[in-house]
Every structure is written in C-alpha cells, then in structure tokens.
Design an enzyme around this catalytic site. Structure first.
Site, PDB file in Angstrom:
ATOM      1  N   CYS A 114      44.032  42.343  51.007  1.00 47.30           N
ATOM      2  CA  CYS A 114      42.700  41.721  51.139  1.00 47.30           C
ATOM      3  C   CYS A 114      42.672  40.573  52.146  1.00 47.30           C
ATOM      4  CB  CYS A 114      42.208  41.221  49.784  1.00 47.30           C
ATOM      5  SG  CYS A 114      42.022  42.525  48.568  1.00 47.30           S
ATOM      6  N   HIS A 255      36.409  36.045  51.264  1.00 50.05           N
ATOM      7  CA  HIS A 255      36.712  37.406  50.812  1.00 50.05           C
ATOM      8  C   HIS A 255      35.773  37.735  49.658  1.00 50.05           C
ATOM      9  CE1 HIS A 255      38.636  40.922  49.429  1.00 50.05           C
ATOM     10  NE2 HIS A 255      39.308  40.362  48.434  1.00 50.05           N
ATOM     11  N   ASN A 285      34.553  44.886  46.406  1.00 50.82           N
ATOM     12  CA  ASN A 285      35.707  44.402  47.159  1.00 50.82           C
ATOM     13  C   ASN A 285      36.154  45.488  48.140  1.00 50.82           C
ATOM     14  OD1 ASN A 285      38.187  43.500  48.066  1.00 50.82           O
ATOM     15  ND2 ASN A 285      38.895  42.827  46.056  1.00 50.82           N
TER      16      ASN A 285
HETATM   17  N1  ACO Z   1      33.894  47.411  31.697  1.00 54.81           N
HETATM   18  C1  ACO Z   1      33.830  46.941  30.438  1.00 54.81           C
HETATM   19  N2  ACO Z   1      34.825  46.247  29.863  1.00 54.81           N
HETATM   20  C2  ACO Z   1      35.927  46.012  30.601  1.00 54.81           C
HETATM   21  C3  ACO Z   1      36.071  46.482  31.921  1.00 54.81           C
HETATM   22  C4  ACO Z   1      35.000  47.208  32.457  1.00 54.81           C
HETATM   23  N3  ACO Z   1      35.015  47.702  33.708  1.00 54.81           N
HETATM   24  N4  ACO Z   1      37.265  46.079  32.393  1.00 54.81           N
HETATM   25  C5  ACO Z   1      37.863  45.381  31.421  1.00 54.81           C
HETATM   26  N5  ACO Z   1      37.052  45.345  30.326  1.00 54.81           N
HETATM   27  C6  ACO Z   1      37.304  44.683  29.049  1.00 54.81           C
HETATM   28  C7  ACO Z   1      38.760  44.485  28.762  1.00 54.81           C
HETATM   29  O1  ACO Z   1      39.333  45.649  28.212  1.00 54.81           O
HETATM   30  C8  ACO Z   1      38.728  43.333  27.799  1.00 54.81           C
HETATM   31  O2  ACO Z   1      38.398  43.823  26.522  1.00 54.81           O
HETATM   32  P1  ACO Z   1      39.024  43.146  25.188  1.00 54.81           P
HETATM   33  O3  ACO Z   1      38.506  41.739  25.199  1.00 54.81           O
HETATM   34  O4  ACO Z   1      38.451  43.994  24.105  1.00 54.81           O
HETATM   35  O5  ACO Z   1      40.508  43.240  25.360  1.00 54.81           O
HETATM   36  C9  ACO Z   1      37.544  42.498  28.274  1.00 54.81           C
HETATM   37  O6  ACO Z   1      36.760  43.378  29.105  1.00 54.81           O
HETATM   38  C10 ACO Z   1      37.960  41.269  29.090  1.00 54.81           C
HETATM   39  O7  ACO Z   1      38.909  41.658  30.058  1.00 54.81           O
HETATM   40  P2  ACO Z   1      39.523  40.634  31.079  1.00 54.81           P
HETATM   41  O8  ACO Z   1      40.449  41.363  31.989  1.00 54.81           O
HETATM   42  O9  ACO Z   1      40.047  39.446  30.335  1.00 54.81           O
HETATM   43  O10 ACO Z   1      38.201  40.185  31.852  1.00 54.81           O
HETATM   44  P3  ACO Z   1      38.027  39.082  32.929  1.00 54.81           P
HETATM   45  O11 ACO Z   1      36.965  38.158  32.548  1.00 54.81           O
HETATM   46  O12 ACO Z   1      39.342  38.504  33.376  1.00 54.81           O
HETATM   47  O13 ACO Z   1      37.458  39.916  34.161  1.00 54.81           O
HETATM   48  C11 ACO Z   1      38.214  40.870  36.223  1.00 54.81           C
HETATM   49  C12 ACO Z   1      38.230  40.960  34.713  1.00 54.81           C
HETATM   50  C13 ACO Z   1      36.790  41.076  36.697  1.00 54.81           C
HETATM   51  C14 ACO Z   1      39.097  41.965  36.789  1.00 54.81           C
HETATM   52  C15 ACO Z   1      38.711  39.486  36.666  1.00 54.81           C
HETATM   53  O14 ACO Z   1      39.912  39.161  36.041  1.00 54.81           O
HETATM   54  C16 ACO Z   1      38.882  39.389  38.144  1.00 54.81           C
HETATM   55  O15 ACO Z   1      37.942  39.488  38.902  1.00 54.81           O
HETATM   56  N6  ACO Z   1      40.118  39.158  38.621  1.00 54.81           N
HETATM   57  C17 ACO Z   1      40.380  39.073  40.028  1.00 54.81           C
HETATM   58  C18 ACO Z   1      40.698  40.414  40.485  1.00 54.81           C
HETATM   59  C19 ACO Z   1      40.352  40.663  41.897  1.00 54.81           C
HETATM   60  O16 ACO Z   1      39.355  40.229  42.408  1.00 54.81           O
HETATM   61  N7  ACO Z   1      41.212  41.426  42.521  1.00 54.81           N
HETATM   62  C20 ACO Z   1      40.961  41.881  43.810  1.00 54.81           C
HETATM   63  C21 ACO Z   1      42.116  41.735  44.706  1.00 54.81           C
HETATM   64  S1  ACO Z   1      42.617  40.105  44.898  1.00 54.81           S
HETATM   65  C22 ACO Z   1      41.355  39.390  45.489  1.00 54.81           C
HETATM   66  O17 ACO Z   1      40.613  40.104  46.087  1.00 54.81           O
HETATM   67  C23 ACO Z   1      41.151  37.971  45.328  1.00 54.81           C
END
Ligand code: ACO
Length: 328
Positions: A114, A255, A285
């Site tokens: 990224c 980004h 993304n």
């Molecule tokens: N739909 C519904 N529920 C979901 C989904 C989905 N697509 N994905 C995960 N969940 C659930 C999980 O299973 C979890 O359930 P539980 O509480 O029953 O266990 C709940 O949602 C919370 O999951 P988390 O992973 O804790 O959610 P979080 O608030 O951290 O959000 C996310 C997840 C959006 C991936 C976040 O962590 C994030 O954006 N991280 C950065 C990732 C990123 O941007 N990566 C790209 C590459 S690096 C970069 O570009 C910077």
C-alpha cells in the site's frame, strides 16, 4: 553535483467499470452495509473485468495523466510502476505500459504494497533530480480482487481495483523548493519499513515459497494500531525536516484504507478533516493506486489547486510506510 528540481505536471486515474456495492457483498459473505460503512467508510469498490489486467488500468490512468500534462508517451523517459498484483511474475508490468504508450528510456516496477506509490515517487524523484531521466510517469495500479479470499469477510470487504498516475519533470532550477519560496516541486520524501511485522499483513503464497499466487491475510486490529502511529509520525517527521507543521499543509492526501485511520492520523498531525482528501467510500483500499487516485480526484474536483502544499502518506505490508511533501 547540483540537483534538479522535480515538479509534478499532471495526474490521471482509472477505475474499472464494474462496481461491487456493500449490499451486493452482503450476498457473498456474512456482512452488512452498516458494518462496512461504520468500521471503514467504504460504500463500494470497483472490480476489473475478466481479461482486464493491472497493466490495462495503469495504461488508462497514465494516458489521462499525460493528457492533463499536455504530453504524449514519447515525451516520457522513465516509468516507475508500483504494484503488488503484476500481470505476470515477470517481466515488470511497467514494460507493458512502456510498449503501449511508446515511452522512451527505461521502465520498472516497485513492490511495497500500500505504500508502493510513495516508494515509486521517491525513486522517480531521485532519478530526475540526478538528471538520469527528464520526465517520469509514476503509476500505482492494482487488481486486488485477484488475491482476495472471497469467503473471508474480514478482508474481502476492504479492497478494490484501480490505478492512478502522476507525470513528473526534472528542471534545471537549483535543488528542491523551500517553504517560503512558494515555488512548485517536491520538497522531499521519507520512507520507512520494519520487517518484524511481515506476518501481520501478507499473502499466503508466492513464487519462491509455494509456487502459487496466494490470498491476502491480515491481522486487522494490529494493522490499524500501527497505521495511525506510523503514518502520523512519518508525516510529522517529514514536515519538521522542512520547518513545517500540519497546519501549514493545504491538503493531506492519505492512503485510502479506512476513514477512521485517516481521521485519527490527520488529528495527530494537527490538520483538520476539511484539509484531507477522502475517497475511500468510492473505491475501498486500492493499495498502491490509492494515493494517486485520491490525488487525481482532488485535482479534478478543483479542491487541489496549483501552488497548494500537499502531504502524501501511506502504510502497507512489510510493514512499509512513507510520506512525500510537495507543492502542486
Ligand atoms: N462484516 C461483519 N462483521 C465483521 C466483518 C465484516 N466484514 N469483519 C469482521 N467482523 C466481525 C468480527 O468477526 C468481530 O466479531 P466478534 O466481535 O463477534 O468477534 C467484529 O466484527 C469486530 O472485529 P474487529 O476485527 O475487532 O473489528 P475492527 O473494529 O478492528 O475493524 C477492520 C476491522 C475494519 C479490518 C479494522 O481493524 C481495520 O481497518 N484495520 C486496518 C486494516 C487495513 O486497513 N488494512 C489495509 C492494509 S494496511 C493499510 O492500508 C493501512
């Protein structure tokens, strides 16, 4: 040796025609429009058609950047293309773009996930500053739809396909511009990586390890935490090198991974959200394509104007991250 000044001439971008909305995704995996929008800000993503490759997206974005710059392919003597999803394992996708656009000189890919566009921009800036090329196309292009696990809701909702490009020119003026001069050009770039975090965002396949392409895997929460901390510190460090603060910047072009990461990072840098280009809702993304896509949208929408001071920043797998400071 006196360094040349490197100036941006124009930008372009391209998103594939096919759109996949959150609503449509909720029929493929167990998710909802509400969950995706609340956690990420994403509303939809674009998906490359069958037979449409990363090079095709890159060529379209590059053609638009050339047009915006008043140039044609043969005016270019360097292409640096950032991608993690090349057409083939080799040769470089950049050489396909070179053949299609009839550019001169040399062309190659850089791979830094990224943050790839920031790495590509930095490499092109160095070649142009040393006079090893005169005009460069810097491109970020990706077809992430091809490396997603479409059964894994944690990752497949986040990414999309697209491309963005910028044309740079090296000029005889002495060195980089200064903050006070108000002249256009790249002030500087700052790149970082830390391989200790290789396993929190990776693809579980590869030429040397499995001889398969593999699928994207991510520890989302950990990546989130690193993103806010690393993006804000690299942005602040780069600004400080040039005697500037967040409030001096006209636009942050971050980004486009997650609107919450973007919001928290801007706050830490000391810039308000009305100075941030935000396009993640429209395409999710797109990895290395994300910063030039946002930049081009900012320019074409009339937000970014000639003379504006821009801070570009991104973080991705590696972990790798970086920032660039330029006056448009
Ligand atoms: N739909 C519904 N529920 C979901 C989904 C989905 N697509 N994905 C995960 N969940 C659930 C999980 O299973 C979890 O359930 P539980 O509480 O029953 O266990 C709940 O949602 C919370 O999951 P988390 O992973 O804790 O959610 P979080 O608030 O951290 O959000 C996310 C997840 C959006 C991936 C976040 O962590 C994030 O954006 N991280 C950065 C990732 C990123 O941007 N990566 C790209 C590459 S690096 C970069 O570009 C910077």
């Amino acid at each position: 040796m006196t360094e040349r000044r490197v100036v941006a001439l124009g930008s372009g971008s391209y998103l594939p025609e096919k759109i996949l909305t959150n609503e449509e995704l909720s029929k493929i995996v167990d998710t909802t429009d509400d969950w995706i929008r609340e956690r990420t800000g994403i509303r939809k993503r674009h998906i490359a058609a069958e037979g449409e490759f990363t090079s095709h997206l890159a060529i379209k974005a590059a053609e638009r950047a050339l047009e915006a710059s008043g140039l044609t392919g043969p005016d270019i003597d360097l292409i640096v293309l950032a991608t993690t999803t090349p057409d083939n394992t080799f040769p470089a996708t950049a050489t396909r773009v070179q053949a299609a656009l009839k550019t001169k000189g040399f062309a190659f890919d850089v791979q830094s996930v990224c943050s790839g566009f920031l790495y590509a921009l930095s490499v092109a800036d160095a070649f142009l500053a040393r006079g090893q090329a005169k005009r460069a196309l810097v491109i970020g292009a990706e077809t992430y739809s091809r490396i997603l696990d479409w059964t894994e809701r944690e990752t497949c909702v986040l990414f999309g396909d697209g491309a963005g490009a910028v044309v740079l020119e090296g000029r005889e003026a002495v060195g980089a511009p200064t903050a006070a001069s108000g002249e256009p050009g790249i002030f500087g770039t700052l790149l970082r990586s830390d391989g200790n975090f290789y396993d929190i965002l990776y693809v579980d396949g590869g030429v040397s390890s499995t001889q398969t392409t593999g699928h994207l895997r991510m520890k989302g929460r950990e990546v989130f935490r690193h993103a806010v901390e690393k993006l804000s510190s690299v942005g602040e460090d780069l600004l400080a090198r040039h005697g500037l603060k967040g409030e001096d910047v006209d636009w942050i072009v971050p980004h486009q991974a997650n609107s919450r990461i973007i919001d928290s990072t801007a706050r830490r840098i000391g810039a308000s959200m009305d100075k941030v280009i935000l396009t993640v809702a429209e395409h999710g993304n797109t990895s290395a394509a994300s910063v030039p896509l946002a930049l081009d949208w900012g320019v074409r929408s009339g937000k970014i104007r000639k003379g504006d001071l821009l801070l570009l920043e991104a973080m991705g797998g590696g972990l790798s991250w970086g920032a660039a400071l330029l006056r448009w």
